[in-house]
Write a protein that holds these residues in place. Structure first.
Motif, mmCIF file in Angstrom:
data_model
loop_
_atom_site.group_PDB
_atom_site.id
_atom_site.type_symbol
_atom_site.label_atom_id
_atom_site.label_comp_id
_atom_site.label_asym_id
_atom_site.label_seq_id
_atom_site.Cartn_x
_atom_site.Cartn_y
_atom_site.Cartn_z
ATOM 1 N N GLY A 12 0.822 -1.197 0.000
ATOM 2 C CA GLY A 12 0.000 0.000 0.000
ATOM 3 C C GLY A 12 0.858 1.249 0.000
ATOM 4 N N PRO A 13 0.262 2.391 -0.358
ATOM 5 C CA PRO A 13 1.049 3.622 -0.514
ATOM 6 C C PRO A 13 1.696 4.123 0.768
ATOM 7 C CG PRO A 13 -1.310 4.059 -0.691
ATOM 8 C CD PRO A 13 -1.152 2.576 -0.716
ATOM 9 N N GLU A 14 1.011 3.984 1.898
ATOM 10 C CA GLU A 14 1.557 4.536 3.145
ATOM 11 C C GLU A 14 2.807 3.782 3.576
ATOM 12 O OE1 GLU A 14 0.244 5.481 7.779
ATOM 13 O OE2 GLU A 14 -1.261 4.875 6.307
ATOM 14 N N ILE A 15 2.699 2.454 3.656
ATOM 15 C CA ILE A 15 3.872 1.658 4.032
ATOM 16 C C ILE A 15 4.918 1.706 2.927
ATOM 17 C CG2 ILE A 15 4.679 -0.676 4.556
ATOM 18 C CD1 ILE A 15 2.055 -1.221 5.918
ATOM 19 N N GLY A 16 4.465 1.720 1.669
ATOM 20 C CA GLY A 16 5.397 1.806 0.552
ATOM 21 C C GLY A 16 6.262 3.043 0.625
ATOM 22 N N ARG A 17 5.666 4.182 1.012
ATOM 23 C CA ARG A 17 6.424 5.432 1.132
ATOM 24 C C ARG A 17 7.476 5.316 2.232
ATOM 25 N NH1 ARG A 17 5.751 9.111 4.698
ATOM 26 N NH2 ARG A 17 3.651 8.383 5.226
ATOM 27 N N LYS A 18 7.086 4.711 3.381
ATOM 28 C CA LYS A 18 8.041 4.551 4.485
ATOM 29 C C LYS A 18 9.200 3.655 4.070
ATOM 30 C CE LYS A 18 4.585 5.159 8.151
ATOM 31 N NZ LYS A 18 3.891 4.512 9.285
ATOM 32 N N LEU A 19 8.891 2.583 3.344
ATOM 33 C CA LEU A 19 9.952 1.682 2.912
ATOM 34 C C LEU A 19 10.879 2.354 1.914
ATOM 35 C CD1 LEU A 19 7.967 -1.677 2.508
ATOM 36 C CD2 LEU A 19 9.511 -1.012 4.358
ATOM 37 N N ALA A 20 10.305 3.163 1.009
ATOM 38 C CA ALA A 20 11.130 3.870 0.033
ATOM 39 C C ALA A 20 12.099 4.819 0.714
ATOM 40 C CB ALA A 20 10.234 4.625 -0.951
ATOM 41 N N GLU A 21 11.620 5.541 1.711
ATOM 42 C CA GLU A 21 12.484 6.468 2.453
ATOM 43 C C GLU A 21 13.582 5.708 3.182
ATOM 44 O OE1 GLU A 21 9.839 8.526 5.028
ATOM 45 O OE2 GLU A 21 8.945 9.764 3.439
ATOM 46 N N MET A 22 13.216 4.553 3.738
ATOM 47 C CA MET A 22 14.180 3.764 4.485
ATOM 48 C C MET A 22 15.252 3.177 3.563
ATOM 49 S SD MET A 22 13.345 0.471 6.910
ATOM 50 C CE MET A 22 12.864 -0.570 5.532
ATOM 51 N N LYS A 23 14.839 2.673 2.419
ATOM 52 C CA LYS A 23 15.778 2.009 1.502
ATOM 53 C C LYS A 23 16.669 3.001 0.761
ATOM 54 C CE LYS A 23 12.693 -1.943 0.706
ATOM 55 N NZ LYS A 23 11.836 -2.654 -0.263
ATOM 56 N N ALA A 24 16.237 4.249 0.699
ATOM 57 C CA ALA A 24 17.012 5.252 -0.030
ATOM 58 C C ALA A 24 18.402 5.449 0.565
ATOM 59 C CB ALA A 24 16.257 6.577 -0.051
ATOM 60 N N GLY A 25 18.553 5.146 1.841
ATOM 61 C CA GLY A 25 19.851 5.347 2.489
ATOM 62 C C GLY A 25 20.798 4.172 2.339
ATOM 63 N N LEU A 26 20.366 3.106 1.673
ATOM 64 C CA LEU A 26 21.214 1.936 1.497
ATOM 65 C C LEU A 26 21.915 2.032 0.142
ATOM 66 C CD1 LEU A 26 18.738 -0.830 2.767
ATOM 67 C CD2 LEU A 26 20.385 0.511 4.083
ATOM 68 N N VAL A 27 23.239 2.214 0.152
ATOM 69 C CA VAL A 27 23.952 2.443 -1.109
ATOM 70 C C VAL A 27 25.089 1.465 -1.344
ATOM 71 C CG1 VAL A 27 23.348 4.883 -1.202
ATOM 72 C CG2 VAL A 27 25.421 4.160 0.026
ATOM 73 N N LYS A 28 25.626 0.862 -0.289
ATOM 74 C CA LYS A 28 26.773 -0.036 -0.480
ATOM 75 C C LYS A 28 26.557 -1.303 0.332
ATOM 76 C CE LYS A 28 29.689 2.020 3.155
ATOM 77 N NZ LYS A 28 28.658 2.921 3.685
ATOM 78 N N ALA A 29 27.300 -2.323 0.000
ATOM 79 C CA ALA A 29 27.186 -3.603 0.682
ATOM 80 C C ALA A 29 27.452 -3.442 2.180
ATOM 81 C CB ALA A 29 28.164 -4.612 0.080
ATOM 82 N N GLY A 30 26.592 -4.036 2.987
ATOM 83 C CA GLY A 30 26.727 -3.941 4.442
ATOM 84 C C GLY A 30 25.820 -2.913 5.062
#
Length: 325
Positions: free
Chosen positions: A62-80
């Motif tokens: 859903g859009p609400e949880i999807g938005r939270k996950l997108a914000e959270m995953k945006a900070g993951l850029v390298k292995a680890g």
């Protein structure tokens, strides 16, 4: 370290991992570096894949949880790189999302998301907090009762030895009543159990001289503590200052639940044969009257009569019956 037999087929390993994940209440999601879904295992039942729709955070959660996950995953850029968040998914359900960037065997970056159902954990935590608050509340009440008993006992004790003797006895009576309350999971205690505790301690060899009749009412924790205290006073007074043992005359104890227009009322009656030959003996018969006539009735919002008349010591306590589901 992970190991498996090379000859085992992928199908068997897949079945093993999916079964284990379901048993753990966990789901695994694998995405490539661009966020495209590669694999989903054991998705929680509240979320479903829409046929014909390419899986994405929005389409699944859903859009609400999807938005939270997108914000959270945006900070993951390298292995680890990793991040965790707990999300309330509605209907009092809670899920923990653990996201981690990993480097696969081909040196390509992928994102693994582990979804764990934390609903039961949170419910247990809320229950534990509620129980701790209840224990704290009841502990404060018990300390207040002990303080009141200590104060009343000291006020009417002529010596330190007299104070210690009476206070220890009353404290032990409270302890016994508290044991019954704890054994019932804090529901309270039955009247006959409270009476039996005191009879067994002070007149065990002559328990046949204490007759009980009426209703075995389940009393609330507060009422149980104070009624147990009142019964302690009555039994100790009868043994220390009465003559029922010498005369082999029975004490009649009754407890009855009476329905009135304003609700249920409990009536407890203690009728003890006692013949006073002097004013001192009459006074002794009503030893502990402050606890019986003031402390106990006041604590259960009731009223009491304690009198010596016509060769009988009578104590009657009336109070409203509180009922907890």
């Amino acid at each position: 370290m992970t190991w498996f037999e090379p000859q085992r087929g992928d199908e068997q390993l897949r079945e093993f991992f999916i079964t284990a994940l379901i048993d753990m209440g966990a789901s695994l999601i694998l995405q490539d570096r661009d966020g495209a879904y590669v694999c989903i295992t054991s998705l929680p039942a509240r979320w479903r894949l829409v046929p014909g729709v390419v899986p994405s955070d929005n389409s699944i959660f859903g859009p609400e949880i999807g938005r939270k996950l997108a914000e959270m995953k945006a900070g993951l850029v390298k292995a680890g790189d990793r991040v965790e968040v707990e999300i309330e998914a509605g209907d009092d359900t809670f899920f923990e999302f653990r996201c981690r960037m990993v480097e696969m065997a081909d040196h390509d970056l992928h994102m693994i998301t582990v979804v764990i159902d934390r609903t039961e954990d949170r419910r247990r935590e809320r229950l534990l907090r509620a129980l701790l608050r209840e224990v704290s509340h009841r502990s404060k009440n018990l300390l207040a009762i002990i303080q009141s008993i200590a104060s009343q006992t000291a006020r009417y004790s002529g010596t330190l030895d007299m104070f210690l003797g009476k206070f220890r006895g009353r404290l032990h009576a409270l302890s016994q009543s508290q044991d019954l309350i704890t054994d019932s999971s804090w529901r309270g205690a039955h009247f006959r159990d409270l009476l039996k505790q005191q009879v067994d301690r002070y007149v065990q060899e002559n328990s046949d001289l204490v007759h009980v009749s009426g209703d075995d009412v389940l009393l609330t924790p507060n009422a149980s503590l104070h009624i147990g205290l009142a019964l302690h006073e009555l039994v100790v007074n009868a043994v220390s200052h009465g003559d029922f043992l010498q005369r082999r005359l029975a004490i009649e104890v009754s407890c009855n639940r009476i329905e009135t227009p304003v609700g249920s009322v409990v009536v407890i009656l203690w009728a003890e044969p006692f013949t006073a030959r002097s004013d001192d003996e009459a006074k002794s018969a009503r030893f502990g009257s402050t606890v019986l006539e003031r402390v106990v009735p006041s604590s259960v919002n009731g009223e009491a009569r304690h009198e010596l008349k016509n060769g009988q010591l009578r104590y009657e306590l009336r109070f409203p019956l509180e009922i907890f589901d």
